[in-house]
Design a protein around this motif. Structure first.
Motif, PDB file in Angstrom:
ATOM      1  N   VAL A  57      54.488 107.265  62.456  1.00 38.65           N
ATOM      2  CA  VAL A  57      54.393 108.850  62.374  1.00 38.65           C
ATOM      3  C   VAL A  57      54.074 109.430  63.557  1.00 38.65           C
ATOM      4  CG1 VAL A  57      52.855 110.445  61.120  1.00 38.65           C
ATOM      5  CG2 VAL A  57      52.788 108.295  60.200  1.00 38.65           C
ATOM      6  N   MET A  58      54.627 110.608  63.740  1.00 38.16           N
ATOM      7  CA  MET A  58      54.590 111.333  64.986  1.00 38.16           C
ATOM      8  C   MET A  58      53.708 112.808  64.817  1.00 38.16           C
ATOM      9  SD  MET A  58      56.965 113.279  67.562  1.00 38.16           S
ATOM     10  CE  MET A  58      57.398 114.764  66.748  1.00 38.16           C
ATOM     11  N   GLY A  59      52.720 112.848  65.606  1.00 40.95           N
ATOM     12  CA  GLY A  59      51.885 114.179  65.596  1.00 40.95           C
ATOM     13  C   GLY A  59      52.102 115.058  66.454  1.00 40.95           C
ATOM     14  N   TYR A  60      52.122 116.390  66.407  1.00 38.42           N
ATOM     15  CA  TYR A  60      52.322 117.351  67.435  1.00 38.42           C
ATOM     16  C   TYR A  60      51.609 118.386  67.183  1.00 38.42           C
ATOM     17  CZ  TYR A  60      54.574 120.356  71.078  1.00 38.42           C
ATOM     18  OH  TYR A  60      54.848 120.995  72.024  1.00 38.42           O
ATOM     19  N   VAL A  61      50.548 118.664  68.284  1.00 37.80           N
ATOM     20  CA  VAL A  61      49.500 119.728  67.824  1.00 37.80           C
ATOM     21  C   VAL A  61      50.011 121.021  68.786  1.00 37.80           C
ATOM     22  CG1 VAL A  61      47.004 120.364  68.155  1.00 37.80           C
ATOM     23  CG2 VAL A  61      47.840 118.058  67.545  1.00 37.80           C
TER      24      VAL A  61
END
Lengths: 471, 240
Positions: A57-61
């Protein structure tokens, strides 16, 4: 398009269920073991990639200033967006999110927002007018099962490393907000009170067999699922059990106890990774002038920079460089790296590359001229280089430093590499720096070296080898 | 950032950033590749060929479907444009008549963007198609070129450079050909093989500048295609 969901065959289903009755899982884990967890961070603040076994999973804030909700004028907002990318599973269709995507988003949302893990009031800039709205985008890259847990960890890791720009309120009416550029003023981290960790259990049989962290094959065969979001203090932030097999309450309590143990474990893993990343990032911020790093002049028409190849091929100046560099590239980069994260052992090297300049750390490639080195010795900005250099010499002179010594030792290896290529000017350099050591080295080292040397420290097992070798 | 003295990190005009290609990082996809060019990282996944084509597609040929996922936010017009460009580019490199009435889907995820995003994506999807075993005519190699004010051409533009440049172009070439059979005559590797597949330009540039870009891009693409070739050869299974 056709339904591409993976359906287990009767044999597979029976095999999995049978094995579970003897406490055996298909991938060899015990019923309450998590898969291997790897957390990596991207170049930008607030981007994280998590691998939980096969699940990626990749997350970006990101954050922007918006008007707050009318009923909460002094609180910021946090929104989670999950994308079940079609790359993760042939069953995921692009377009509108399906049930599973919405359930995932809601579980993570409840765990993070409603448990007040992120402090909302600190996101307020001007009450009633401007607040920060934080948006977390989670992209599922590979569905290997247990997306909720992996996505949750990704969201937490990304939030921990996210930095929002600093802004000041000013102007005539005290209402004007100026957002400062990250280059001008350091951006600020979010205030995170606790880390709620989601732990998923899958039920099989009559609800009496349960396993932790199911793979996608187990998920296709399971009778029901329960997700408990717990933090390391043992506070239950949310529990999600939507249908499925009925489970006795004693079993649920047991699951919660197991979950709190696992949550503490994962929390410490996240914190360690985040700390490593932030210290490395802080080091990168120490600016260097390009003077110390001598760049090669004659390069063939089209060249590629290689990561490790630069160190080795630094001294050769023939036009065949590009070939050498591309080979270096091949050897170090094209090997089959199945995890998306970079090698841990390669990391220190990579980071030390960035310290010096674009692609190499070694400042002695061309034999730095004595004058420039003297100038640099007196300049505070280059304290890090000096600290590293001096640490090598201090070690050589056997100046006993209790804490600093172990980190100093791995530098010896790198310095030796550099040393073998040092030109004649350097023996003179040695003497000047030695004399300089006595007075100022202490403070320079104390203040700067913990950061720089810590970064240069090789992984533990290598460090031990060095100690045995040198002592 | 000074334009005349040098690019960020001391790169020369013709210097590409360090790039890397990871083979099959994803477990579920039939083929996948992670392509990094400096700080620009794109992951491409390929599923296919799947039976059936969408409405409106020619059922006598295979069709390619591209999904582009940006890092944040909804898919907008920019993403649709990228999807269209990719679809057309990939259609020209695939052998479409081998599997008629099928759909191959290529999904791209932008992991980080530091300029030259479209070339990076094209390289990633071409590599992913090769790793998935989709029949291809040749590989597509993409490069981004920027034109400075004084007419100089710089390769592999970063995000900061793209913002400042007056104009830049993304060019896609077929890979450089190397004949496997040594007896094969050289005539076949003619100029026509190295024609331009795709070219997307932004901003205004003179004809000369554009042709300069193409020349430089062609030279750079042969480097990248060598890199691709070695990557693919390294992991050829033993039975081949």
């Amino acid at each position: 398009m056709m339904d591409q969901r993976w359906r287990p065959t009767v044999n597979e289903r029976e095999f999995i269920e049978h094995a579970l009755q003897s406490d055996l899982r298909v991938d060899g884990r015990r019923p309450f073991d998590f898969r291997k967890l790897k957390i990596a961070f991207g170049r930008e603040d607030g981007s994280a990639e998590v691998e939980l076994g096969e699940t990626r999973v990749m997350g970006y804030v990101t954050a922007q200033l918006v008007q707050p909700y009318k009923d909460r004028p002094n609180e910021g907002t946090l929104a989670i967006f999950t994308e079940f990318s079609p790359m993760a599973d042939p069953a995921f269709e692009p377009g509108r999110p399906g049930e599973a995507a919405i359930e995932l988003r809601r579980v993570i949302d409840r765990g993070l927002r409603e448990s007040r893990a992120v402090d909302m009031e600190s996101l307020c800039v001007v009450a009633g007018k401007h607040v920060w709205s934080v948006r977390v985008d989670l992209h599922i890259l590979d569905n290997g099962g247990n997306l909720i847990d992996a996505a949750n960890i990704t969201a937490l890791a990304a939030l921990c490393t996210f930095r929002r720009p600093e802004c000041t309120v000013g102007g005539d009416d005290g209402q004007q907000v100026t957002v400062h550029d990250p280059e001008v003023r350091d951006p600020l981290p979010l205030a995170i009170h606790h880390l709620p960790i989601a732990v998923t259990f899958a039920y099989f049989g009559d609800g009496n067999i349960m396993v932790l962290d199911p793979t996608y094959k187990e998920e296709a065969v399971m009778g029901g699922r329960m997700t408990a979001t717990i933090n390391s203090n043992g506070d239950v932030c949310s529990i999600q059990k939507a249908g499925g097999e009925g489970v006795m309450s004693s079993v649920i309590m047991q699951c919660l106890r197991i979950a709190s143990v696992k949550a503490a474990d994962i929390t410490s893993k996240i914190k360690t990774n985040v700390d490593e990343y932030t210290t490395a990032k802080a080091l990168q911020k120490v600016k260097r002038t390009p003077v110390l790093v001598a760049k090669k002049n004659d390069v063939p028409d089209v060249t590629m920079e290689s990561n490790d190849g630069a160190l080795e091929s630094q001294t050769s100046k023939t036009p065949n460089d590009a070939q050498d560099i591309s080979k270096g590239d091949d050897d170090h980069r094209i090997k089959r790296i199945s995890p998306l994260t970079r090698d841990r052992t390669v990391k220190p090297k990579q980071i030390s590359m960035f310290l010096g300049g674009p692609s190499n750390w070694d400042p002695y490639s061309k034999g730095v001229s004595l004058s420039s080195l003297k100038k640099s010795l007196s300049c505070r900005l280059k304290a890090c280089y000096i600290a590293l250099f001096r640490s090598w010499y201090s070690y050589k002179l056997n100046i006993s430093r209790t804490i600093k010594d172990p980190p100093a030792i791995p530098n010896v290896k790198r310095h030796e590499d550099a040393k073998s290529r040092l030109s004649e000017s350097n023996p003179e350099v040695e003497s000047t720096s030695n004399s300089g050591i006595a007075g100022e080295s202490d403070e320079a080292k104390e203040s700067v070296s913990p950061k720089s040397l810590k970064d240069a420290v090789k992984p533990k097992h290598k460090r031990k080898k060095k100690q045995h070798g040198k002592s | 950032m000074e334009k005349t003295e040098g690019r960020a990190e001391g790169r020369k005009a013709n210097q590409l950033r360090k790039y890397a290609c990871t083979r099959n990082p994803l477990g579920r996809a039939h083929g996948s590749a992670r392509w990094e060019q400096g700080d620009t990282v794109v992951v491409a996944a390929v599923y296919g060929p799947r039976p059936g084509t969408r409405k409106g597609e020619n059922p006598e040929k295979a069709s390619i479907e591209v999904v582009w996922k940006p890092m944040t936010g909804q898919s907008g017009r920019q993403e649709k444009e990228y999807e269209m460009t990719l679809k057309r580019t990939l259609q020209s490199i695939c052998l479409l008549t081998v599997h008629p009435n099928t759909t191959t889907s290529v999904v791209l995820q932008v992991m980080s963007d530091d300029g030259s995003l479209l070339p990076c994506a094209i390289n990633a999807s071409c590599a992913a198609l090769a790793f998935a075993g989709i029949p291809l005519k040749h590989l597509a190699v993409a490069i981004g070129c920027g034109v400075l004010e004084n007419g100089d051409v710089i390769l592999d533009t970063s995000k900061a450079e793209e913002k400042q440049l007056k104009s830049f172009a993304h060019l896609v070439f077929p890979n450089s050909s190397k004949s496997v059979d040594l007896k094969e005559s050289q005539q076949k590797d003619g100029q026509s093989e190295r024609g331009l597949i795709t070219s997307i330009t932004h901003g205004v540039m003179s004809e000369e500048d554009y042709f300069n870009c193409i020349e430089r891009g062609l030279a750079a693409s042969s480097r990248i295609s060598d890199f691709l070739r070695t990557t693919l050869q390294k992991h050829t299974p033993d039975y081949l």
